[in-house]
Design an enzyme around this catalytic site. Structure first.
Site, mmCIF file in Angstrom:
data_model
loop_
_atom_site.group_PDB
_atom_site.id
_atom_site.type_symbol
_atom_site.label_atom_id
_atom_site.label_comp_id
_atom_site.label_asym_id
_atom_site.label_seq_id
_atom_site.Cartn_x
_atom_site.Cartn_y
_atom_site.Cartn_z
ATOM 1 N N HIS B 215 1.073 25.389 44.481
ATOM 2 C CA HIS B 215 1.576 26.592 45.533
ATOM 3 C C HIS B 215 2.816 25.583 46.144
ATOM 4 C CE1 HIS B 215 3.764 30.743 45.308
ATOM 5 N NE2 HIS B 215 3.506 30.431 46.458
ATOM 6 N N TYR B 219 8.250 25.011 47.088
ATOM 7 C CA TYR B 219 9.195 25.389 48.238
ATOM 8 C C TYR B 219 9.560 24.168 47.971
ATOM 9 C CZ TYR B 219 6.449 29.817 49.033
ATOM 10 O OH TYR B 219 6.217 31.421 48.829
ATOM 11 N N HIS B 366 7.328 35.329 35.998
ATOM 12 C CA HIS B 366 7.582 35.403 37.493
ATOM 13 C C HIS B 366 7.794 33.768 38.187
ATOM 14 C CE1 HIS B 366 6.730 35.248 42.158
ATOM 15 N NE2 HIS B 366 5.613 34.227 41.923
ATOM 16 N N PHE B 367 7.509 33.372 37.439
ATOM 17 C CA PHE B 367 7.739 31.639 38.136
ATOM 18 C C PHE B 367 9.087 30.913 37.279
ATOM 19 C CE2 PHE B 367 4.087 29.710 34.782
ATOM 20 C CZ PHE B 367 4.952 29.280 34.319
ATOM 21 N N HIS B 368 9.352 32.110 36.312
ATOM 22 C CA HIS B 368 11.002 31.622 35.398
ATOM 23 C C HIS B 368 12.198 32.381 36.424
ATOM 24 C CE1 HIS B 368 8.883 30.039 32.202
ATOM 25 N NE2 HIS B 368 9.988 29.184 31.688
ATOM 26 N N ARG B 429 -1.111 34.462 29.227
ATOM 27 C CA ARG B 429 -0.096 33.529 28.486
ATOM 28 C C ARG B 429 -0.838 32.408 28.175
ATOM 29 N NH1 ARG B 429 -0.224 30.268 34.552
ATOM 30 N NH2 ARG B 429 1.201 29.533 33.957
ATOM 31 N N ARG B 430 -0.163 30.719 27.889
ATOM 32 C CA ARG B 430 -0.770 29.404 26.998
ATOM 33 C C ARG B 430 -1.024 29.988 26.074
ATOM 34 N NH1 ARG B 430 -3.715 29.055 31.099
ATOM 35 N NH2 ARG B 430 -3.262 28.999 33.482
#
Lengths: 271, 540
Positions: B215, B219, B366-368, B429-430
């Site tokens: 995580h 950042y 979300h992370f894209h 996913r995956r």
């Protein structure tokens, strides 16, 4: 002011920074370890310490609950990509002698006429694991178990190496080659079924998974049904039981018929 | 004062070159498993590509951008030549070597384990060693940033550290510590198994170690973007930073609370106690704080620019902003994507809400959206802003730059919004393949097709980006002047020692890591019978 003055209680940034962080940590810890465990009415804790241990993830068993008795042995075989790699000629020779007692079912050339698996050219790790499981009782069969019970580790390794060494021959029950059914190449993602081919060849091969081309249709069907019913349970992570349970009767038929119809010389040459 | 332009350019070019390759792979992946692609019948090729895409986009690309930008900040904000240039080049070449070492087994299909490693899946040992080299190369940068700040402090006792450098060093410390989790996982667990010294692995412990990295690495990716928000955007649009202190507080808050929150990635994992999951969930909520502070401060800074340009009224000033300025455009796009992505993130971090979207395509969306969208679009802006100073040539085609940013923004929205949607519908996913002919998932085919279109818009935007930078290398020469950072409304004259140094916050970061990770790691490491047999990729 230097950094040394920073780490003193006289510095308000230190007091506030450390104080706030500690306060948040304590509040969340009380929430996570005491308040929330007791907020679950369906879980009973003997005391606060019991709740804290449970929330910390400490494995524990309440005295009032007896452990479920393990009635059947589980497979303890560990396979790696180096298992039985590079066997010696002597090992294969010893295996050939030992294999005479297997020939009645598995055929003198490792190709069965009796709906038993064809072993000629099967991966050594596969035969090794199954024999060890038969010996330990993780897998049982009225015919195989007595044969395996008295084998030593060395004999099991030699047998595996011998059969892996034999050439893959066409089976005695060739059928016209069938097209690949969906279950073999695509699986059924919505039911969590990976394609058969992703472990058993056609697409890819994973350690411990046999190639299936040309194997007996009746045998493969019976094994899938045994996995589905839980009668066979020597798949370490339950992968075959989970898959077989989710397969429809028709998919089991299709997969068994497809692999049985394939000549073994199409086994993906990855070894 | 940018003395080592070659060093910085080398980092940026390598970053954007590998980014281009990984972007192309990404577009291929999204196409090949969609209803409009014809399935290859070989999932291994898909996972091979996915591993390369993730490894480049997760480790190589952002690390190189942070490093190149970090060197540029160190030289221009501190106005001193970089100390340890040879070491910096050594770090760069370590990353080059590591990337090549990692990519060869991936390309051969010997390490299709995805960039998150996923033990007990074990790939070729050289893949992991390559990743270790990339991390070691970046640690040289961490050390150099710290040393350069120390050298500057000696020469400027008591002076406030320039905000850009303060934030840059905070980012480097965060990276140094957060990379330790994956390093421990690789060195203690995975590499011994991949090298054949052991045959079993504690997959649960490995996942906890990885969550330590996974995580906070976000950042670290985010730091250059936030530095650009505070120190480039206000200058580029003719405004001032609303509050220098607020900026410093945001960066130190990231340092403290970005670390002890990674277990929200393991909400569905049985090996972690529920109490620790709750603590991590609560701390994840806190990480919204520096972002909210930043959004407030940057909106205020932008308003200052608008009012200086004659903007009036409660919202009327928005029209007065320089919308034809690529930096303004990038900021606005970045904020919109940060808003949507952040809102989605609040759902991911909530212990209960997470269960409905855990391991679904929602997470990929979300992370894209956050990383590929909000963060990477500012990487583009940073490159555009720095390029004239690095090349000594002007980027003249502002129109093309704006088109590129627009395309990236539209492409990212069109890609990720349908992903969120099908995630809610339950698409896992995956997965390499979906049979959209199956009535159970046939209704999702339309959404997935939209996301393919988005993927190709992104690819087009990425190509334009690289073309703009390449053309910038051959444009007519023009002196860009010294590289400057934004001034604050009240430039700091003295700064309290807590906001001018990192020691207290690094101590809190390490302390919280110990409290939030110490027990779960020890518990798993000391428990018997928690290891499972490794599954070797491509093994018989």
């Amino acid at each position: 002011m230097s950094t040394r003055d920073l780490f003193t209680l006289h510095n308000s940034h230190f007091r506030i920074g450390v104080g706030l962080t500690a306060a948040i940590l304590i509040v969340t810890a009380i929430g996570g370890f005491i308040v929330l465990p007791f907020a679950q009415p369906w879980v009973q804790f003997a005391n606060v310490w019991d709740a804290i241990c449970s929330a910390a993830g400490l494995p524990q068993r309440a005295a009032s609950v007896t452990a479920p008795e393990q009635t059947r042995r589980l497979s303890e075989v560990v396979l790696t990509s180096n298992t039985l790699a590079r066997p010696s000629q002597e090992a294969i020779g010893r295996g050939a002698t030992l294999a005479q007692r297997c020939a009645i079912c598995h055929g003198p050339t490792g190709v069965s006429r009796a709906d038993s698996p064809n072993l000629a050219g099967q991966y050594a790790a596969v035969i090794y694991k199954e024999l060890l499981d038969f010996r330990s009782g993780a897998r049982s069969n009225a015919v195989m178990t007595p044969f395996a019970t008295n084998l030593t580790d060395q004999e099991i390794a030699d047998l595996s190496n011998y059969y892996a060494y034999l050439p893959r021959l066409p089976a005695y029950h060739p059928t016209p080659q069938l097209p690949k059914p969906n279950i073999v190449i695509y699986g059924a993602p919505m039911r969590g079924i990976a394609p058969c081919g992703s472990c058993h060849g056609s697409l890819d091969n994973k350690a411990g998974s046999p190639w299936l081309e040309g194997q007996s249709e009746a045998y493969m069907k019976a094994q899938l049904q045994a996995f589905a019913s839980g009668e066979r349970r020597n798949d370490i992570s339950q992968q075959m039981r989970n898959i077989a349970r989710a397969m429809t009767a028709q998919e089991i038929e299709q997969a068994a018929a497809y692999y049985a119809s394939q000549p073994p010389d199409v086994v993906k040459a990855v070894d | 004062m940018l003395a080592n332009r070659k060093l910085i350019l080398a980092h940026f070019w390598l970053a954007f070159a590998v980014f281009g390759i990984a972007l192309t792979l990404g577009a291929w992946q999204i196409f090949i498993r969609s209803p409009i692609g014809t399935w290859l019948s070989n999932p291994e090729l898909y996972y091979r590509s996915l591993t390369a895409h993730g490894t480049v986009m997760g480790y190589v690309f952002p690390t190189l951008v942070a490093m190149g930008f970090g060197y540029a900040i160190s030289e221009s904000a501190l106005e001193q030549r970089l100390v340890g240039v040879r070491w910096a080049w050594a770090g760069f070449w370590l990353i080059v070597t590591g990337s090549i070492m990692a990519v060869i087994p991936v390309a051969l299909g010997r390490a299709s384990v995805l960039y998150t490693f996923y033990p007990p899946l074990i790939g070729n040992v050289f893949y992991y060693l390559g990743v270790v080299l990339v991390v070691v190369g970046s640690w040289i940068w961490v050390a150099l940033m710290s040393i350069n700040l120390r050298v500057w402090r000696k020469a400027h006792p008591g002076e406030p550290v320039p905000l850009a450098m303060f934030a840059n060093v905070a980012g480097s410390y965060l990276w140094a510590w957060t990379a330790v989790g994956a390093a421990l996982e690789l060195l203690l667990q995975i590499i011994p198994v991949a090298a054949g010294l052991k045959a079993t692995i504690d997959a649960g412990l490995a996942r906890v170690f990885f969550s330590w990295t996974l995580h906070a690495i976000v950042y670290f990716w985010l730091m250059p973007t936030y530095i650009a928000y505070y120190t480039i955007v206000p200058r580029a649009i003719g405004g001032r930073v609303y509050s220098d202190s607020m900026a410093r507080i945001s960066f130190i808050l990231f340092l403290v609370v970005a670390m002890p929150i990674g277990m929200h990635h393991t909400f569905a994992d049985p090996q972690v106690g529920a109490g620790f999951k709750f603590i991590h969930s609560a701390f994840t909520a806190l990480v919204a704080l520096p972002t909210l502070l930043t959004v407030f401060t940057i909106c205020a800074s932008v308003e200052i620019a608008a009012r200086l340009r004659g903007g009036r009224g409660l919202f009327g000033w928005i029209r007065a902003l320089p919308w034809d300025n690529p930096m303004m455009l990038a900021l606005a796009f970045s904020f919109v994507m940060l808003g949507f992505g952040g809102a989605g993130g609040l759902i991911n971090m909530s212990y209960q809400l997470d269960t409905s979207i855990h391991n679904t395509q929602w997470i990929t969306g979300h992370f894209h959206l956050i990383f590929g969208g909000a963060i990477v679009i500012m990487y583009f802006a940073i490159a555009y802003d720095l390029w004239p100073h690095l090349t000594g040539r002007e980027l003249t085609n502002l129109r093309l730059i704006r088109t590129q940013l627009w395309l990236w923004f539209i492409g990212m929205i069109v890609t990720t919004f349908p992903w969120h949607w099908v995630g809610i519908l339950g698409m896992p996913r995956r997965m390499a393949y979906f049979d959209f002919g199956d009535p159970a998932i046939a209704p999702q085919a339309l959404s997935v097709t939209f996301s393919v279109i988005g993927g190709f818009i992104l690819l087009a935007s990425g190509i334009i980006f690289i073309v703009i930078l390449a053309r910038g290398m051959r444009a007519p020469q023009a002196e860009a002047g010294p590289y400057r950072f934004a001034m604050a409304v009240h430039q700091p004259i003295t700064v309290p020692v807590a906001l001018n140094t990192h020691a207290l916050w690094v101590a809190l970061m390490i302390g919280l890591t110990l409290t939030n990770y110490g027990y779960p790691i020890l518990n798993l490491a000391l428990s018997e019978g928690t290891s499972v047999p490794a599954v070797y990729v491509g093994a018989q």
